[in-house]
Design an enzyme around this catalytic site. Structure first.
Site, short mmCIF file in Angstrom:
data_model
loop_
_atom_site.label_atom_id
_atom_site.label_comp_id
_atom_site.label_asym_id
_atom_site.label_seq_id
_atom_site.Cartn_x
_atom_site.Cartn_y
_atom_site.Cartn_z
N ARG A 170 0.83 -1.22 0.00
CA ARG A 170 0.00 0.00 0.00
C ARG A 170 0.85 1.25 0.00
O ARG A 170 0.39 2.32 -0.41
CB ARG A 170 -0.99 -0.04 1.17
CG ARG A 170 -2.04 -1.14 0.99
CD ARG A 170 -2.94 -1.27 2.20
NE ARG A 170 -2.23 -1.68 3.39
CZ ARG A 170 -1.90 -2.95 3.71
NH1 ARG A 170 -2.25 -3.92 2.90
NH2 ARG A 170 -1.25 -3.23 4.81
N GLU A 202 6.40 -9.87 15.43
CA GLU A 202 5.98 -10.35 16.75
C GLU A 202 6.47 -11.78 16.97
O GLU A 202 6.99 -12.12 18.02
CB GLU A 202 4.45 -10.28 16.84
CG GLU A 202 3.96 -10.37 18.26
CD GLU A 202 2.46 -10.14 18.34
OE1 GLU A 202 1.86 -9.83 17.31
OE2 GLU A 202 1.93 -10.28 19.45
P1 AMP Z 1 5.10 -2.22 11.62
O1 AMP Z 1 6.36 -2.71 11.00
O2 AMP Z 1 4.70 -2.97 12.83
O3 AMP Z 1 5.14 -0.71 11.86
O4 AMP Z 1 3.95 -2.49 10.57
C1 AMP Z 1 3.79 -1.67 9.47
C2 AMP Z 1 3.47 -2.44 8.22
O5 AMP Z 1 2.52 -3.45 8.46
C3 AMP Z 1 2.89 -1.51 7.18
O6 AMP Z 1 3.40 -1.86 5.90
C4 AMP Z 1 1.40 -1.74 7.27
O7 AMP Z 1 0.82 -1.77 5.99
C5 AMP Z 1 1.25 -3.07 7.97
N1 AMP Z 1 0.36 -3.01 9.15
C6 AMP Z 1 0.73 -3.22 10.43
N2 AMP Z 1 -0.31 -3.16 11.26
C7 AMP Z 1 -1.38 -2.90 10.50
C8 AMP Z 1 -2.78 -2.70 10.76
N3 AMP Z 1 -3.29 -2.78 12.01
N4 AMP Z 1 -3.60 -2.43 9.73
C9 AMP Z 1 -3.10 -2.36 8.48
N5 AMP Z 1 -1.82 -2.54 8.15
C10 AMP Z 1 -0.95 -2.81 9.14
#
Ligand code: AMP
Length: 184
Positions: free
Chosen positions: A71, A108
């Site tokens: 996205r 995680e």
């Molecule tokens: P993070 O690395 O934990 O910051 O996760 C970010 C990535 O995971 C991004 O590319 C987001 O598109 C996806 N992502 C993580 N959590 C969500 C969520 N609750 N809803 C949608 N996309 C998420």
């Protein structure tokens, strides 16, 4: 905001077009589905101009936008067009056809990897990293490491949605970070 983050640009307007989907892709996760926003032309334009307008400097100070699969490609490419700069994709492993740099980052449970073409950004460039959502910040931090390994500088991060309770902003500090819809 308790963490000193800048105020939300127009929360109700864009936030109402972000659909929370419970227990996707795993139990306990609320997925922030931005497809209703992407499907609304006026909202999509507001999101793109809002991200550019929220940057703490003028867009002419940027050389490139890097977007994170998948996205981040949609929003990042639109932001790049708005700024008049090129776009470079950061992808999941095995998708890019040419020579790549790879970064591993923690999930995680377990790890994941991201890749960038070695000539996607050039030494000395100032790069804006764009994604739809910042959660824990692991994806954004790995993307920054890829950009920096190629000799470029992350000038700022821009996200449509920030899940503030997961603390991602702190993980990518001190880089400037903007987001339009924040869930504190
Ligand atoms: P993070 O690395 O934990 O910051 O996760 C970010 C990535 O995971 C991004 O590319 C987001 O598109 C996806 N992502 C993580 N959590 C969500 C969520 N609750 N809803 C949608 N996309 C998420």
């Amino acid at each position: 905001m308790s963490d000193g983050a800048p105020p939300i640009a127009d929360p109700h307007d864009l936030a109402r077009l972000i659909r929370g989907v419970a227990d996707f892709p795993a139990p306990g996760i609320e997925f922030k589905d931005i497809t209703p926003l992407l499907g609304d032309g006026a909202a999509l334009r507001r999101a793109v101009t809002g991200l550019v307008g929220a940057l703490p400097f003028d867009g002419v100070e940027l050389d490139r936008v890097v977007g994170v699969e998948a996205r981040g490609f949609i929003l990042g490419a639109a932001v790049a067009v708005h700024l008049g700069v090129g776009f470079a994709p950061v992808r999941k492993p095995g998708k890019l056809p040419w020579e790549t740099e790879t970064e591993t980052y923690a999930l995680e449970y377990g790890t994941d990897r991201l890749e960038i073409h070695r000539d996607a950004v050039r030494p000395g460039e100032r790069v804006l990293v764009v994604d739809d959502v910042i959660a824990t910040g692991g994806t954004a931090a790995a993307t920054a490491r890829l950009v920096e390994r190629l000799g470029a500088e992350v000038a700022a991060f821009a996200f449509l949605v920030e899940l503030g309770f997961l603390g991602g902003r702190r993980v990518i500090a001190p880089h400037p970070t903007v987001s339009l819809v924040r869930y504190p």
